[in-house]
Design a protein around this motif. Sequence first.
Motif, mmCIF file in Angstrom:
data_model
loop_
_atom_site.group_PDB
_atom_site.id
_atom_site.type_symbol
_atom_site.label_atom_id
_atom_site.label_comp_id
_atom_site.label_asym_id
_atom_site.label_seq_id
_atom_site.Cartn_x
_atom_site.Cartn_y
_atom_site.Cartn_z
ATOM 1 N N CYS A 1 0.834 -1.209 0.000
ATOM 2 C CA CYS A 1 0.000 0.000 0.000
ATOM 3 C C CYS A 1 0.864 1.253 0.000
ATOM 4 C CB CYS A 1 -0.932 0.005 1.204
ATOM 5 S SG CYS A 1 -2.241 -1.233 1.136
ATOM 6 N N LEU A 2 1.899 1.241 0.831
ATOM 7 C CA LEU A 2 2.788 2.404 0.908
ATOM 8 C C LEU A 2 3.414 2.704 -0.447
ATOM 9 C CD1 LEU A 2 5.411 3.084 3.704
ATOM 10 C CD2 LEU A 2 6.062 3.249 1.308
ATOM 11 N N LEU A 3 3.936 1.689 -1.098
ATOM 12 C CA LEU A 3 4.591 1.901 -2.388
ATOM 13 C C LEU A 3 3.592 2.356 -3.446
ATOM 14 C CD1 LEU A 3 7.041 -1.143 -2.371
ATOM 15 C CD2 LEU A 3 7.567 1.262 -1.892
ATOM 16 N N ASP A 4 2.376 1.824 -3.367
ATOM 17 C CA ASP A 4 1.340 2.236 -4.319
ATOM 18 C C ASP A 4 0.983 3.709 -4.133
ATOM 19 O OD1 ASP A 4 -0.506 1.478 -6.415
ATOM 20 O OD2 ASP A 4 -2.100 1.742 -4.916
ATOM 21 N N ASP A 5 1.066 4.178 -2.876
ATOM 22 C CA ASP A 5 0.730 5.573 -2.569
ATOM 23 C C ASP A 5 1.895 6.530 -2.788
ATOM 24 O OD1 ASP A 5 -1.672 4.510 -1.695
ATOM 25 O OD2 ASP A 5 -1.165 4.650 0.440
ATOM 26 N N SER A 6 3.098 5.998 -2.922
ATOM 27 C CA SER A 6 4.302 6.829 -2.796
ATOM 28 C C SER A 6 4.380 7.968 -3.810
ATOM 29 C CB SER A 6 5.557 5.965 -2.880
ATOM 30 O OG SER A 6 5.629 5.306 -4.139
ATOM 31 N N LYS A 7 3.801 7.771 -4.994
ATOM 32 C CA LYS A 7 3.872 8.839 -6.008
ATOM 33 C C LYS A 7 3.096 10.074 -5.589
ATOM 34 C CE LYS A 7 0.148 6.622 -8.697
ATOM 35 N NZ LYS A 7 0.061 5.445 -7.814
ATOM 36 N N ASN A 8 2.196 9.924 -4.606
ATOM 37 C CA ASN A 8 1.387 11.055 -4.161
ATOM 38 C C ASN A 8 1.823 11.609 -2.807
ATOM 39 O OD1 ASN A 8 -0.382 10.868 -6.427
ATOM 40 N ND2 ASN A 8 -1.401 9.124 -5.435
ATOM 41 N N PHE A 9 2.943 11.087 -2.237
ATOM 42 C CA PHE A 9 3.390 11.575 -0.942
ATOM 43 C C PHE A 9 3.794 13.046 -1.019
ATOM 44 C CE2 PHE A 9 5.098 7.183 0.537
ATOM 45 C CZ PHE A 9 3.832 6.840 0.973
ATOM 46 N N PRO A 10 3.426 13.835 -0.015
ATOM 47 C CA PRO A 10 4.073 15.149 0.127
ATOM 48 C C PRO A 10 5.527 14.897 0.525
ATOM 49 C CG PRO A 10 2.639 14.681 2.011
ATOM 50 C CD PRO A 10 2.427 13.576 1.026
ATOM 51 N N ARG A 11 6.454 15.393 -0.234
ATOM 52 C CA ARG A 11 7.867 15.057 -0.020
ATOM 53 C C ARG A 11 8.386 15.680 1.277
ATOM 54 N NH1 ARG A 11 9.352 10.862 -2.964
ATOM 55 N NH2 ARG A 11 11.348 11.618 -3.776
ATOM 56 N N ALA A 12 9.276 14.954 1.936
ATOM 57 C CA ALA A 12 9.838 15.419 3.204
ATOM 58 C C ALA A 12 10.584 16.733 3.018
ATOM 59 C CB ALA A 12 10.774 14.358 3.766
ATOM 60 N N GLU A 13 10.456 17.592 4.012
ATOM 61 C CA GLU A 13 11.108 18.903 3.975
ATOM 62 C C GLU A 13 12.627 18.782 4.019
ATOM 63 O OE1 GLU A 13 11.630 22.305 7.369
ATOM 64 O OE2 GLU A 13 9.618 21.481 7.091
ATOM 65 N N ASN A 14 13.134 17.835 4.834
ATOM 66 C CA ASN A 14 14.585 17.701 4.997
ATOM 67 C C ASN A 14 14.956 16.223 5.039
ATOM 68 O OD1 ASN A 14 17.275 18.065 5.511
ATOM 69 N ND2 ASN A 14 16.986 19.475 7.228
ATOM 70 N N PRO A 15 15.043 15.577 3.880
ATOM 71 C CA PRO A 15 15.240 14.121 3.854
ATOM 72 C C PRO A 15 16.681 13.658 4.040
ATOM 73 C CG PRO A 15 15.059 14.964 1.626
ATOM 74 C CD PRO A 15 14.861 16.143 2.535
ATOM 75 N N ASP A 16 17.615 14.559 4.171
ATOM 76 C CA ASP A 16 19.016 14.176 4.361
ATOM 77 C C ASP A 16 19.135 13.303 5.622
ATOM 78 O OD1 ASP A 16 21.733 13.959 4.860
ATOM 79 O OD2 ASP A 16 22.160 16.042 4.351
ATOM 80 N N PRO A 17 19.679 12.094 5.524
ATOM 81 C CA PRO A 17 19.790 11.221 6.709
ATOM 82 C C PRO A 17 20.533 11.867 7.872
ATOM 83 C CG PRO A 17 20.196 9.963 4.711
ATOM 84 C CD PRO A 17 20.103 11.400 4.288
ATOM 85 N N ALA A 18 21.404 12.790 7.590
ATOM 86 C CA ALA A 18 22.144 13.440 8.677
ATOM 87 C C ALA A 18 21.269 14.409 9.452
ATOM 88 C CB ALA A 18 23.359 14.185 8.111
ATOM 89 N N ALA A 19 20.195 14.889 8.823
ATOM 90 C CA ALA A 19 19.381 15.934 9.453
ATOM 91 C C ALA A 19 18.704 15.443 10.720
ATOM 92 C CB ALA A 19 18.345 16.450 8.453
#
Length: 463
Positions: A391-409
């Motif tokens: 379900c998550l992968l099926d929805d992923s194209k419509n996700f609001p993208r994370a503001e700060n996705p850098d793993p270090a953040a």
Amino acid sequence: MTEQSEAARPLRIAIVGAGPAGIYAADALMKSDTDVSIDLYERMPAPFGLIRYGVAPDHPRIKGIITALHKVLDKEQVRLLGNIDYGTDITLDDLRRFYDAVIFSTGANADRALTIPGIELDGSYGAADFVSWYDGHPDVPRSWPLEAEKVAVLGVGNVALDIARVLAKTGDELLPTEIPPNVYAGLKQNKAVEVHVFGRRGPAQAKFTPLELRELDHSPTIEVIVDPQDIDYDEGSEAARRHSKQVDMVANTLEQWAIRDQGDRPHKLFLHFFEAPTEVVGDADGKVVGLRTERTQLDGTGNVKGTGEYRDWEVQAVYRAVGYLSQNVTQLPFDDQAGTVPNEAGRVLIDENADGPARYLPGTYVTGWIKRGPVGLIGHTKGDANETVACLLDDSKNFPRAENPDPAAVVEFLEGKGVPYTTWQGWYRLDAHERSLGEPEGRERVKVVEREDMLRASEPNKV
């Protein structure tokens, strides 16, 4: 981050709960064709959840599942962040800044209520609390009252068997396992010589697995006793035996025990069927002195009805093992009756509108016991994880993208709050430390209990 790099970056996923359910979800994500970067959050300093803190110490076969989970956490796409309390150290709003989606796999660690008179008396305990004690959970007391010579266990599932077995065994029998010193010291003082397990229905309705049941009889100190009058089946019971090999194996084992001669092992473990607990009996000081049950009989469908015949059993402690219950997850809807987060195939439901489509909490999912309730074996959570991840992968194209996705953040965020988190490399150090504690005694490991000691052992050059 440029538009091109934003499009090319891995899908950032947070999983809250690093027990089997959460790790299986991470595995399902990594086996998909999607480029993913996963952070597994765990409240405890060590991973593995139920396997470390919910499985009886004398079950190394089940703990062997950790070997498979290890291989998942060894993958470069997944990172463990332990000793982080969701809702306190980090919130859902925080997670949304750093991740495209969040999966909750927080499990179930509380006891389901049993509403009979006297259940609150001194000497009446929940299974989850006792399991946490003997499994060395850092957040429970270090001692446990084991003064009762006669004990009742309510429930006929594997947890009830675990509790009955641990109470009936000697401390020395359990010493070769990973139990910590405080648990061994407590069990050495255990005075129980009779353990009575009660089920309100019959042998064909017991929820034991055949292997768990047979293991009861392996101890040289435990005499397992079944009353021949408790071996009874109706049409519904016979149908259950025909349709399930496991049900039939359990029934066969109980039948064999019912007809054999009683031996002379010092501790007696009675398995009672058709006895519905109706009251925990107390004395004037509010202490448990007995259990009252009503005799039941089969009604033809595999269910039972009361007979009006009551019996009092002399016991000084009662343990209820009638099921686990998940606890409310901060910022998520929760069904208090079911003990689950309302969801549809793992998608968290905001509400179900009979006049229109259901509404979901964007980018938010559940898997494992918080999704479907505390039923089934550990392996069943794999199917849950696969469904949720699909379900998550099926929805992923419509996700609001994370503001700060850098793993270090997110690491900078945690360090800025002064949160002492642990890592997968830290688990390897803790694991080696526990094994070193067991080595002088010829034991595989000795579990470290204190949270501060776990944190210290997880850090380089601290042990």
